[in-house]
Enzyme design. Sequence first.
Site, mmCIF file in Angstrom:
data_model
loop_
_atom_site.group_PDB
_atom_site.id
_atom_site.type_symbol
_atom_site.label_atom_id
_atom_site.label_comp_id
_atom_site.label_asym_id
_atom_site.label_seq_id
_atom_site.Cartn_x
_atom_site.Cartn_y
_atom_site.Cartn_z
ATOM 1 N N CYS A 30 -1.531 -14.342 -31.072
ATOM 2 C CA CYS A 30 -0.690 -14.494 -32.259
ATOM 3 C C CYS A 30 -1.159 -15.621 -33.175
ATOM 4 O O CYS A 30 -0.515 -15.916 -34.176
ATOM 5 C CB CYS A 30 0.778 -14.665 -31.845
ATOM 6 N N GLY B 239 0.818 -1.204 0.000
ATOM 7 C CA GLY B 239 0.000 0.000 0.000
ATOM 8 C C GLY B 239 0.852 1.253 0.000
ATOM 9 O O GLY B 239 0.341 2.361 -0.121
ATOM 10 N N GLY B 240 2.164 1.080 0.148
ATOM 11 C CA GLY B 240 3.061 2.236 0.138
ATOM 12 C C GLY B 240 2.981 3.024 -1.152
ATOM 13 O O GLY B 240 3.005 4.263 -1.136
ATOM 14 N N PHE B 241 2.858 2.310 -2.251
ATOM 15 C CA PHE B 241 2.772 3.010 -3.536
ATOM 16 C C PHE B 241 1.488 3.814 -3.635
ATOM 17 O O PHE B 241 1.444 4.877 -4.251
ATOM 18 C CB PHE B 241 2.857 2.024 -4.704
ATOM 19 N N CYS C 198 1.321 -17.301 -28.042
ATOM 20 C CA CYS C 198 0.128 -16.816 -27.332
ATOM 21 C C CYS C 198 -1.107 -16.897 -28.230
ATOM 22 O O CYS C 198 -0.996 -16.917 -29.450
ATOM 23 C CB CYS C 198 0.344 -15.385 -26.832
ATOM 24 N N ASP D 268 8.201 -6.334 -11.428
ATOM 25 C CA ASP D 268 6.754 -6.340 -11.667
ATOM 26 C C ASP D 268 6.425 -5.040 -12.363
ATOM 27 O O ASP D 268 7.138 -4.048 -12.212
ATOM 28 C CB ASP D 268 5.966 -6.413 -10.353
#
Length: 376
Positions: free
Chosen positions: A311, A97-99, A308, A268
């Site tokens: 594609c 939650g810091g971000f 994927c 990430d």
Amino acid sequence: MTSLFTFDLLRCSDASSARRGVFSTPRGTVQTPAFMPVGTLGTVKGVEIETLRASGAEMILGNTYHLSLRPGEETVAALGGLHAFSGWEGPILTDSGGFQIFSLAKMAKIDERGAVFRSHIDGRIVDLTPERSIAIQEKLGSDIAMVLDHVVGLPCERGRIEEAMYRSIRWAKRCQDAARNPKQALFAIVQGGLEPDLRRICAEELTALDFPGYAIGGLSVGEPPEQMYEMIEATVPHLPAEKPRYLMGVGKPEDILNGILRGIDLFDCVMPTRNGRNAMGFSDHGPIRIRNAKYERDSRPLEDDCPCPGCKRSRGYLRHLFLAKEMLGPMLLAIHNLTYYQRLVARARKAIEHGTFERFYRERLDGWSRGHEPAV
RNA sequence: UCCCUGAUAGCUCAGUUGGUAGAGCAAGCGGCUGUUAACCGCUGGGUCGUAGGUUCGAGUCCUACUCGGGGAG
């Protein structure tokens, strides 16, 4: 804790700080360097679990702030914890939650105790302290919890950076003291803005507290990429070599390789999923803005050798989906981008094993900077 | 046949007492880095149905015509 979470280095590059490792958790292993898709609200937006697994992802993110607001950590716990709740059985890392203290700063008041928020959903007051962040993350039942940190936007005057950095260290200690669950590893986060000496001090003080993993935070928040790379270089040497290093929130494909080159093990970023939903596909030739008119009758896939599901279709079809506002378009591009990121780090891992990472790095950056592919 | 009403950007429409035009959508392009984002931004584009008239000046007022919608007989 040391027995449940281990980090084994398989090979370290001679020519750079790049390294190949395996991070083991009770819910499975993660081959590093690794990219972790972001699943803020208990879902990687638009991507089903099997597809996510098939993309090569081994560990994903969840978010303390967002999940505590909706549906609430008690509800997640009542439904069996974040893994059972979401269906993802592999390792999950929850951000503290810091971000959000940073990104929702207009609605937050920060002091030594913690941050008082106004919920972005209904304006309710949310009281997020280091202890509360840990309690929520334990309720969620993630495998890796992050300490609550104080992020400042860049550029920023040194005084404010220093204050936030020391506060982040004190909050890290409080998180460590509050943590109860031996099945959950707690990672610390290095702050210090663009001040190399503050980065070093922060890394050293957090290292002294002996966490099972270390993150570099507060980057890619407004500074040029070169400065971000310099800050990685200013931090990594002061972190313990035998612990995983996680560069939070980064980044573009070139940022990932630049991080790996400088000794980062975990990444990430929302970019593959968000940009995918917003019609941008990543490739070895650089970004493909699939809405562009030049793809109207392009029968090629995004990438020739990509496995994927997107594609298996033509660019012309994908473009049509976006112009028609069909939900499959954002889904397929998100899946493609996640697959691209996973294939990128897989290639990087292989290259490190073979001692050829630096060459791979140069070739890839060259390919992206040329920025175009052979004509049809 | 007459009366009423409309005609402005690719589409749907705004345009104050006359001072050479705007929006939404569409189109074209760009941005997105521990998700307040299937989001946000920028750009292009109109001899204001046609022909006259009044006026210093007309998308706005007048006349005729063309085409569309409604009504009366």
